[in-house]
Design a protein around this motif. Structure first.
Motif, short mmCIF file in Angstrom:
data_model
loop_
_atom_site.label_atom_id
_atom_site.label_comp_id
_atom_site.label_asym_id
_atom_site.label_seq_id
_atom_site.Cartn_x
_atom_site.Cartn_y
_atom_site.Cartn_z
N LYS A 252 0.83 -1.20 0.00
CA LYS A 252 0.00 0.00 0.00
C LYS A 252 0.86 1.26 0.00
CE LYS A 252 -3.75 0.34 0.09
NZ LYS A 252 -4.68 0.45 -1.07
N GLU B 200 3.84 1.54 -1.27
CA GLU B 200 4.42 1.67 -2.60
C GLU B 200 3.38 2.15 -3.60
OE1 GLU B 200 7.02 -1.31 -5.39
OE2 GLU B 200 7.36 -1.29 -3.22
N SER B 201 2.13 1.73 -3.42
CA SER B 201 1.07 2.19 -4.30
C SER B 201 0.82 3.68 -4.14
CB SER B 201 -0.21 1.40 -4.01
OG SER B 201 -1.27 1.85 -4.81
N HIS C 136 3.19 5.84 -5.99
CA HIS C 136 2.98 5.89 -7.44
C HIS C 136 1.58 6.38 -7.75
CE1 HIS C 136 6.43 3.17 -7.06
NE2 HIS C 136 6.75 3.52 -8.28
N ARG D 33 -1.62 1.63 -12.07
CA ARG D 33 -1.48 1.52 -10.61
C ARG D 33 -2.18 0.27 -10.09
NH1 ARG D 33 -3.32 6.14 -9.58
NH2 ARG D 33 -5.42 5.64 -8.88
N ASP E 125 -0.20 -2.89 -11.10
CA ASP E 125 0.97 -3.10 -10.22
C ASP E 125 0.53 -3.62 -8.85
OD1 ASP E 125 2.52 -2.20 -12.27
OD2 ASP E 125 2.80 -0.17 -11.47
N ASP E 126 -0.56 -3.04 -8.33
CA ASP E 126 -1.04 -3.51 -7.02
C ASP E 126 -1.44 -4.98 -7.08
OD1 ASP E 126 -0.63 -1.05 -5.93
OD2 ASP E 126 -2.71 -0.40 -6.04
N ARG F 279 1.43 -7.35 -7.06
CA ARG F 279 1.96 -7.56 -5.71
C ARG F 279 1.05 -8.48 -4.90
NH1 ARG F 279 2.14 -1.72 -6.26
NH2 ARG F 279 4.23 -1.03 -6.88
N GLU G 21 -11.37 0.28 -7.94
CA GLU G 21 -10.00 0.11 -7.47
C GLU G 21 -9.96 -0.16 -5.97
OE1 GLU G 21 -5.71 2.51 -7.43
OE2 GLU G 21 -7.56 3.54 -7.94
N SER H 207 -8.99 -3.81 -3.95
CA SER H 207 -7.94 -3.81 -2.93
C SER H 207 -8.47 -4.33 -1.60
CB SER H 207 -7.37 -2.40 -2.77
OG SER H 207 -6.39 -2.37 -1.76
#
Length: 758
Positions: free
Chosen positions: A194, A196-197, A200, A208, A211-212, A215, A666, A670
């Motif tokens: 989170k 790192e998200s 970016h 985004r 990429d999340d 991970r 999004e 998550s």
């Protein structure tokens, strides 16, 4: 009298001549059970090879009440104490049933990872009862002479069965601690992801989210209970024992049919007659097919656990027993027993006995783990020469190939890999699994890209066309315009709004007024159908407190009638449209129907539902309240507009509500990935990746629209959207009408935006 003729002879003795007649059909019953197990194991093996899941998860053949019942039928011959089995294939069926039991235990081991603690305990206990029954009965048959050949083979296979069951118990004791340990590591890695998200945040929403999800996928995949179970030392060692039991059965069959002089079989025929040969063939095939997955886990574990760089670590650590193996036993030893039925001496005796027993269990657990690691280490050296030989053969073959193309491909793959995220630090490892990040990632290196591509093939084209209208329909104004504060309430307290229910209500009204241009209504129904699928994902994920469960169910049940039968509750919307009334009269009629239904239900409220919180009202009551408020709001702004204008206005509202709801995709994905249990986490992340592929175009469209807030918690609730609109409306009224606001909000300050709300 008839019973006497059937059951007794002329002399009055029991007539047992027909007692054995059904035995061949019972043999076919055994064949069917064995075939069912073999087919399930074969499907799991095929699934593992097809999807490159070389830990071979148990999807079809899992340890549960159903499979245990089928297994008990399949191994009937092992527990049959007094049926004579004189011929060669009769004796082989006894051995094949025992070997078959070893195979099914080895195949079902990964399924332990998907079970809750209590479920695991009950299944292991049931399996233990079956294993003990088989061993005791086979020993009795060896003593009575029912089994008179293959003594050594039976003893070795029974020993392997005991070892495999000890592995089952060992895994069952260790895995609760393993799951707890992995959950702790997952939460730590999730916080890093989170952070790192957030760093970016300027990237595009699709990049985004991609990429999340990459991970999350690495974390969920490497802590998948079946994957973790499949790479543990005890589970991988079981492959060697299953392979050995299969070889013993193969050896006995080859000696019997290729060297008949090695044995001396009796003459005669068993009670199973012709069915015994079918049992032997089916179970032999089942043993062969069922050995594939456990043996493949062993060879895969050799590659995973002991690559060339970690050989020395494997040699040094194979005698080390990690803490999670004995954590449960130590916890039981440290806990006290609340005994009130005996005195001090009795409690002391029980306490000391418990500690001694648990000390023995800890010692046995350590012995099982060390033995399994020894088997794995022995397998490494056994396979090492084979791998060298295969490697030399591949190098020899590669000399005859054109190398230029391969170099270009390698250079291209290296360039692609350099552009990808470094996900190695998101790999969840257990104690003793050092230096395995790259190997674990390599086994499923393109899963995210694969499922995104699969999702792109199923993009909702109707919904995309609807959302493309956002640029021409004043954005998300439908969220504010479908329900006016000027509408009087039907009850003292209003139920909260949801995303789905007003969409269904507005679509129902569109069907009722869309008589002349029903093709537009059909297109709208298709759009709403696709949109509700995504809204359901958003609401299920973000309604963590479960406050809107009844409202969501009401919307789902209501939509089923609207879409399939064009009926709102029991009102035929197409019949209402065919009456030729003007749109305003139809909307007024729907409002009156909804009000009457609400009053009728309120009058018949025997169980006092209306005294509960409005969010807990029954679905019909919630639907009636929503229809009344939406119709009354439309009557405030609808004068004598044509059907086309009404349909266009309803479509704009529906578009705004669906678009606003889907801005939460999004955040919903998550939250869904994080709050799922460890058993279902990988499946949910895979669904999230697939959903991203389906909704890429939708997210691109919505990213161009201004949002009322940057707080995802406020955007998750439709009532919060409406509250933000009221705040903006108040600020706009207090400001000068000649001044154009250029504040922090992204919304337009045109007065038309607020006139429609009142």
């Amino acid at each position: 009298m008839n019973m006497e003729k059937i059951s007794c002879t002329i002399n009055g003795n029991l007539d047992d001549s027909k007692f054995n007649e059904p035995i061949p059909w019972i043999g076919l019953y055994v064949v069917a059970a064995s075939a069912a197990c073999a087919i399930a194991m074969a499907i799991d093996a095929f699934h593992g090879f097809r999807y490159r899941k070389f830990w071979f998860p148990c999807k079809w053949f899992a340890l549960n009440a159903t499979t245990l019942t089928i297994i008990a039928v399949a191994v009937k011959l092992s527990v049959d104490l007094n049926t004579s089995m004189p011929r060669s294939h009769d004796q082989l069926t006894k051995l094949s049933s025992t070997a078959f039991m070893c195979t099914v235990i080895g195949n079902s081991l990964p399924s332990l990872g998907t079970m809750r603690d209590k479920e695991m305990m009950m299944n292991v206990l049931a399996l233990g009862i079956l294993v003990i029954t088989i061993i005791v009965n086979v020993c009795i048959q060896l003593g009575t002479g029912v089994i008179y050949v293959f003594f050594i083979e039976h003893v070795v296979v029974m020993l392997l069965m005991v070892i495999l069951f000890a592995i089952v118990v060992s895994l069952a004791l260790a895995f609760p601690a393993i799951k707890f340990y992995l959950d702790l590591k997952y939460n730590k890695k999730y916080k890093i992801a989170k952070t790192e998200s957030i760093n970016h945040a300027n990237d595009s929403i699709t990049q985004r989210l991609t990429d999340d999800l990459e991970r999350y996928w690495v974390m969920a995949h490497t802590c998948n209970p079946q994957f973790v179970m499949g790479r543990l030392a005890t589970c991988t060692a079981s492959g060697a024992f299953c392979l050995l039991s299969a070889l013993i059965l193969a050896e006995a069959m080859l000696r019997t049919y290729l060297m008949p002089s090695s044995f001396r079989f009796c003459d005669g025929q068993s009670d199973y007659k012709w069915s015994s040969i079918f049992i032997l063939v089916t179970q032999a095939v089942g043993v062969g097919v069922g050995t594939i997955a456990p043996a493949a886990r062993l060879f895969t574990a050799i590659k995973f656990t002991c690559p060339h760089k970690a050989k020395r670590a494997c040699r040094l650590k194979f005698l080390w027993v990690e803490k999670y193996w004995i954590s449960k036993l130590h916890h039981l030893k440290e806990s006290t027993l609340d005994l009130r039925f005996c005195g001090r001496r009795g409690r002391k005796l029980v306490h000391n006995t418990k500690n001694k027993v648990l000390d023995v269990c800890i010692w046995i657990q350590k012995a099982v783990v060390v033995s399994s690691k020894s088997v794995r280490l022995t397998s490494i050296y056994s396979v090492y020469l084979l791998l060298i030989f295969l490697g030399s053969s591949m190098k020899l073959v590669s000399l005859f190939r054109y190398t230029g193309t391969n170099q270009n491909i390698d250079a291209e793959s290296e360039a692609n890999n350099s552009c990808k995220l470094d996900l190695s630090r998101y790999v969840l490892l257990l104690e003793g699994e050092d230096n395995l990040e790259n190997l674990m990632m390599g086994c499923d290196r393109d899963a995210t890209g694969h499922w995104i591509r699969m999702g792109r093939k199923e993009q909702p084209r109707h919904l995309i066309r609807l959302l493309e209208r956002l640029g021409t329909t004043r954005g998300f104004e439908g969220v504010y315009n479908f329900d006016s504060d000027q509408v009087p309430s039907l009850d003292l307290e209003e139920p909260p709004n949801s995303w789905a229910l007003p969409v269904v209500t507005l679509t129902s009204i569109a069907i009722a007024v869309g008589n002349t241009n029903f093709h537009l209504v059909k297109e709208l129904i298709n759009c709403v159908h696709e949109g509700l699928i995504y809204i359901r994902v958003v609401e299920n994920s973000l309604d963590i407190k479960r406050d809107l469960v009844n409202i969501r169910k009401a919307a789902e049940n209501l939509w089923a009638g609207v879409e399939l039968h064009y009926k709102w509750l029991d009102v035929d919307l197409r019949e209402m449209a065919s009456q030729g009334k003007c749109p305003r009269d139809i909307i007024s009629q729907l409002s009156d129907i909804a009000k009457n239904k609400f009053s009728e239900y309120k009058k018949n409220d025997i169980i006092g539902c209306l005294r509960d919180s409005p969010s807990k009202w029954p679905g019909q009551l919630l639907a009636a309240n929503s229809m009344y408020r939406v119709c009354q709001t439309l009557l405030l702004t609808t004068d004598h507009k044509s059907n086309e204008c009404i349909i266009e206005s309803l479509t704009a509202m529906i578009t705004g509500i669906i678009g606003a709801a889907l801005t939460n995709l999004e955040h919903a994905i998550s939250i869904k990935c994080h709050h799922s249990s460890i058993e279902e986490r990988e499946e949910i992340v895979r669904f999230g990746i697939f959903l991203l592929g389906k909704s890429e175009k939708i997210l691109e469209i919505l990213s161009c629209q201004p949002l009322p807030s940057s707080d995802p918690e406020q955007l998750a609730c439709i009532n919060e959207w409406r509250a933000l609109s009221k705040e903006r409306n108040t600020l706009a009224c207090d400001s000068s009408p000649t001044t154009t606001s250029t504040g922090d909000s992204n919304f337009s300050t045109s007065p038309d935006l607020y006139l429609n709300i009142m």
